[in-house]
Design a protein around this motif. Structure first.
Motif, short mmCIF file in Angstrom:
data_model
loop_
_atom_site.label_atom_id
_atom_site.label_comp_id
_atom_site.label_asym_id
_atom_site.label_seq_id
_atom_site.Cartn_x
_atom_site.Cartn_y
_atom_site.Cartn_z
N ASP A 490 30.89 -75.70 -86.74
CA ASP A 490 30.16 -76.22 -87.89
C ASP A 490 29.03 -77.11 -87.41
O ASP A 490 27.89 -77.00 -87.86
CB ASP A 490 31.10 -77.03 -88.79
CG ASP A 490 32.10 -76.17 -89.54
OD1 ASP A 490 31.70 -75.12 -90.08
OD2 ASP A 490 33.28 -76.55 -89.58
N ILE A 550 27.31 -85.30 -93.17
CA ILE A 550 28.52 -84.93 -93.90
C ILE A 550 28.47 -85.42 -95.34
O ILE A 550 28.90 -84.71 -96.28
CB ILE A 550 29.76 -85.47 -93.16
CG1 ILE A 550 29.90 -84.76 -91.81
CG2 ILE A 550 31.03 -85.28 -94.00
CD1 ILE A 550 30.89 -85.41 -90.86
N TYR A 553 26.34 -82.98 -97.25
CA TYR A 553 27.11 -81.77 -97.56
C TYR A 553 28.01 -81.98 -98.78
O TYR A 553 28.03 -81.16 -99.71
CB TYR A 553 27.94 -81.37 -96.33
CG TYR A 553 29.14 -80.52 -96.62
CD1 TYR A 553 29.01 -79.24 -97.16
CD2 TYR A 553 30.43 -80.98 -96.33
CE1 TYR A 553 30.13 -78.45 -97.42
CE2 TYR A 553 31.55 -80.20 -96.59
CZ TYR A 553 31.40 -78.94 -97.13
OH TYR A 553 32.49 -78.17 -97.39
N GLU A 556 25.76 -82.31 -101.98
CA GLU A 556 24.84 -81.25 -102.37
C GLU A 556 25.46 -79.86 -102.44
O GLU A 556 24.81 -78.94 -102.94
CB GLU A 556 23.66 -81.24 -101.39
CG GLU A 556 22.86 -82.53 -101.41
CD GLU A 556 21.84 -82.60 -100.29
OE1 GLU A 556 21.59 -81.55 -99.66
OE2 GLU A 556 21.30 -83.69 -100.03
N ARG A 557 26.70 -79.68 -101.98
CA ARG A 557 27.30 -78.35 -102.04
C ARG A 557 27.49 -77.95 -103.51
O ARG A 557 27.76 -78.78 -104.38
CB ARG A 557 28.64 -78.33 -101.30
CG ARG A 557 29.67 -79.29 -101.85
CD ARG A 557 30.94 -79.28 -101.02
NE ARG A 557 31.89 -80.29 -101.49
CZ ARG A 557 33.10 -80.46 -100.97
NH1 ARG A 557 33.50 -79.69 -99.97
NH2 ARG A 557 33.88 -81.41 -101.44
N PHE A 564 31.31 -75.91 -94.97
CA PHE A 564 30.18 -76.59 -94.33
C PHE A 564 29.25 -75.59 -93.66
O PHE A 564 28.03 -75.72 -93.75
CB PHE A 564 30.67 -77.62 -93.31
CG PHE A 564 29.56 -78.36 -92.63
CD1 PHE A 564 29.10 -79.56 -93.14
CD2 PHE A 564 28.94 -77.85 -91.50
CE1 PHE A 564 28.04 -80.25 -92.54
CE2 PHE A 564 27.89 -78.52 -90.88
CZ PHE A 564 27.45 -79.72 -91.41
N TRP A 567 27.05 -73.86 -96.18
CA TRP A 567 26.07 -74.82 -96.69
C TRP A 567 24.97 -75.07 -95.67
O TRP A 567 23.78 -75.07 -96.00
CB TRP A 567 26.77 -76.14 -97.05
CG TRP A 567 25.81 -77.24 -97.42
CD1 TRP A 567 25.18 -77.40 -98.63
CD2 TRP A 567 25.34 -78.30 -96.57
NE1 TRP A 567 24.36 -78.51 -98.58
CE2 TRP A 567 24.43 -79.08 -97.34
CE3 TRP A 567 25.61 -78.68 -95.25
CZ2 TRP A 567 23.79 -80.21 -96.82
CZ3 TRP A 567 24.97 -79.79 -94.73
CH2 TRP A 567 24.08 -80.55 -95.51
N ALA A 568 25.35 -75.29 -94.42
CA ALA A 568 24.37 -75.61 -93.39
C ALA A 568 23.43 -74.44 -93.12
O ALA A 568 22.24 -74.64 -92.84
CB ALA A 568 25.08 -76.02 -92.10
N ALA A 571 21.03 -74.40 -96.26
CA ALA A 571 20.32 -75.62 -96.63
C ALA A 571 18.89 -75.62 -96.10
O ALA A 571 18.58 -75.00 -95.08
CB ALA A 571 21.08 -76.83 -96.11
N GLN A 575 17.42 -81.25 -95.51
CA GLN A 575 18.78 -81.66 -95.84
C GLN A 575 19.63 -81.88 -94.59
O GLN A 575 20.69 -82.48 -94.67
CB GLN A 575 19.46 -80.60 -96.72
CG GLN A 575 18.82 -80.39 -98.07
CD GLN A 575 19.45 -79.23 -98.81
OE1 GLN A 575 19.17 -78.07 -98.54
NE2 GLN A 575 20.34 -79.54 -99.73
N LEU A 576 19.16 -81.42 -93.45
CA LEU A 576 19.98 -81.41 -92.24
C LEU A 576 19.55 -82.44 -91.21
O LEU A 576 20.19 -82.55 -90.16
CB LEU A 576 19.92 -80.01 -91.60
CG LEU A 576 20.35 -78.85 -92.51
CD1 LEU A 576 20.15 -77.53 -91.79
CD2 LEU A 576 21.80 -79.01 -92.96
#
Length: 577
Positions: A490, A550, A553, A556-557, A564, A567-568, A571, A575-576
């Motif tokens: 992840d 985290i 995540y 916003e999920r 995760f 989502w990553a 995204a 956002q990261l």
């Protein structure tokens, strides 16, 4: 029906307008002959790595480190699980500027080979005693189901080997251009939902071919795994060869065959050959695939010498044809793909065995323990009536055969020793390579960094602990070689020296996000993580970044079921960061 072999790419006609194909040989024995094309191939051809054992026993252990021949020290010693470790006090910024001789100490990392991860309490105790007596009480449980010791002196190696042999353990081909330890499901033979037990096959391969000169000079390392458990608990997508339990609609239970996986600086996930392999055929098929690697693998360039490059160039259709026609002499039937796992394969926690007893998956923080802890754990397991435990590909330990009434008392005592059956998501899901503490390739500290980050995240994110997923994998690697599998986590962290905004050179990490292998949290296929351009984090600021990531995540999920990794991967970059 097997098809006629297609021509090799380098045999195809080249149109006049195209750039000519390079005429340089690749060092493929069956095509180019065995003339060595680099220094590694020269020393291997000059003397088999297996032969150094006698010199270690008869000469080097008596005359000391300074007597060791360079080709033995930097090459053949690996065939017996020995690497020189990093000299203390050399910072990561100098890793790429110093020679191996300047980086190395006069001590060794020693890797104990544990095929299928199966240990008895007696074997565990002996490893612990060796660690205590000869390795300054160091012991790392690796993500290849081995145990690594450090600070070993060549003078002590014969006695270490003698003690290991007394309990049927060894270090044979634990490193080097050979078949490394064979990964096996930690639940082999005990899980109620197991499809097939690969233990007999792994045992046969080990007995017949590990230490066999016919397979002791490969282009590079060769990694094998077997699992018959539905969780697919041996990271099969990143091995050179993998056998994954499946049920054929007509032929019953057997294995789906995968080839050509590997990470490092050029990550590739393994590919299915699409064939079905029975239990009786598995050893012969394994021999066929490793023989292809030996005979056709690329030997000229070390960075192209893994099986994954041959598979990529040939394609699975040609690879299957060569396997069936040149090495097996028969066609393998087409077979089904494995089903997507519905449970995690790290086996942490309490679970029922098929015989009514329980197995308990324990987490030693990022695999870093001591020989004394192993000794104490062996005594504890025996206290509760068991003599069996397993290592896992996730730097974990699984204790078998615990009675129902003993589960909670055992867990409480194990935790006092530093083994957690109910760890936080961060302690459970974080793994780390050896790092700069001992490794000559490393640039940053990993184990100590991971331990610090886990402690801090447990405290900082306590308010959202109930919102976190069961697993959120954090893999920390000290260099680009990905021993900690950063591309499949992840959150994967690749150690490097980075430049801060004010111009300082400091230890830090490049960030990989959204990777994963086929499991209950992800899609059916494994995925290599993404990188965000320019995203690098100072080692000292890692907790700040991870907490921010985290929390983003969780906030916003789209819904609580979104992993995760998904989502990553979906995204936006902002956002990261």
């Amino acid at each position: 029906m097997a098809k006629t072999l297609t021509a090799r790419p380098d045999q195809a006609a080249t149109p006049s307008r195209r750039k000519p194909v390079s005429k340089k040989p690749n060092g493929q024995w069956k095509i180019d002959g065995k003339t060595p094309l680099n220094a590694n191939e020269e020393f291997k051809l000059a003397d088999d790595g297996l032969h150094v054992r006698e010199r270690i026993i008869d000469t080097y252990s008596k005359e000391g480190f300074d007597a060791i021949d360079s080709d033995d020290l930097h090459g053949r010693f690996r065939w017996w699980g020995l690497y020189t470790q990093r000299k203390q006090g050399i910072d990561g910024g100098r890793t790429a500027t110093l020679s191996p001789e300047e980086l190395e100490d006069k001590y060794f990392m020693l890797r104990v080979r544990i095929d299928s991860g199966q240990l008895t309490t007696e074997q565990t105790r002996v490893i612990g005693e060796i660690s205590r007596d000869f390795a300054r009480d160091t012991a790392d449980v690796t993500d290849r189901q081995n145990v690594q010791l450090h600070w070993v002196q060549v003078e002590d190696v014969p006695e270490i080997w003698r003690r290991l042999a007394e309990v049927n353990l060894d270090t044979t081909e634990a490193c080097g251009d050979v078949s490394r330890v064979i990964l096996g499901s930690p639940l082999a033979g005990i899980a109620a939902d197991e499809l097939i037990d690969p233990t007999p096959v792994i045992h046969d391969i080990k007995e017949k071919y590990i230490g066999d000169p016919a397979f002791s000079n490969l282009p590079r390392k060769f990694k094998t795994c077997f699992t018959g458990h539905p969780s697919q608990d041996v990271v099969h997508e990143i091995n050179d060869i993998a056998f994954v339990g499946v049920t054929h609609p007509d032929l019953g239970v057997g294995y789906d065959l995968w080839v050509g996986g590997g990470l490092s600086t050029n990550a590739k996930l393994a590919e299915r050959l699409g064939v079905f392999v029975t239990q009786d055929q598995a050893v012969e098929v394994w021999k066929g695939v490793i023989s292809i690697f030996r005979d056709y693998g690329y030997r000229r360039l070390r960075n192209k010498a893994r099986l994954k490059f041959l598979v990529a160039d040939w394609g699975v259709e040609k690879f299957r044809q060569v396997l069936e026609q040149e090495y097996l002499g028969y066609a393998l039937p087409d077979g089904p793909a494995p089903e997507t796992p519905t449970v995690t394969g790290d086996h942490v926690g309490v679970h029922a065995q098929k015989d009514g007893k329980f197995y308990i998956g324990l987490t030693p923080t990022v695999g870093r323990i001591s020989g004394s802890q192993l000794i104490d754990l062996a005594h504890l397991v025996e206290k509760y009536g068991s003599t069996r435990l397993r290592t896992t590909p996730y730097q974990k330990l699984v204790v078998l055969d615990i009675e129902k009434d003993d589960v909670e008392p055992f867990i409480a005592e194990a935790e006092k020793l530093g083994f957690y059956a109910r760890p936080s998501v961060f302690r459970r899901s974080t793994i780390a390579c050896t790092g700069i503490e001992y490794c000559k390739l490393a640039i940053v500290a990993t184990k100590s960094t991971a331990e610090r980050v886990i402690d801090n995240l447990e405290e900082r994110l306590a308010d959202v602990a109930d919102q976190l997923p069961e697993r959120l994998t954090l893999h920390i690697n000290g260099c680009p070689n990905s021993c900690a599998r950063i591309q499949t986590a992840d959150i994967g962290l690749k150690g490097q020296i980075i430049t801060t905004e004010d111009g300082r050179q400091v230890p830090g990490f490049q960030v990989h996000l959204g990777g994963g292998l086929a499991d209950y949290q992800n899609d059916a296929a494994g995925t290599l993580g993404r990188t965000v351009r320019g995203l690098k984090v100072e080692a000292d600021l890692l907790e700040d970044y991870l907490e921010r990531l985290i929390r983003a995540y969780l906030a916003e999920r789209a819904d609580a079921s979104l992993s995760f990794a998904r989502w990553a991967m979906e995204a936006d970059e902002q956002q990261l960061v």
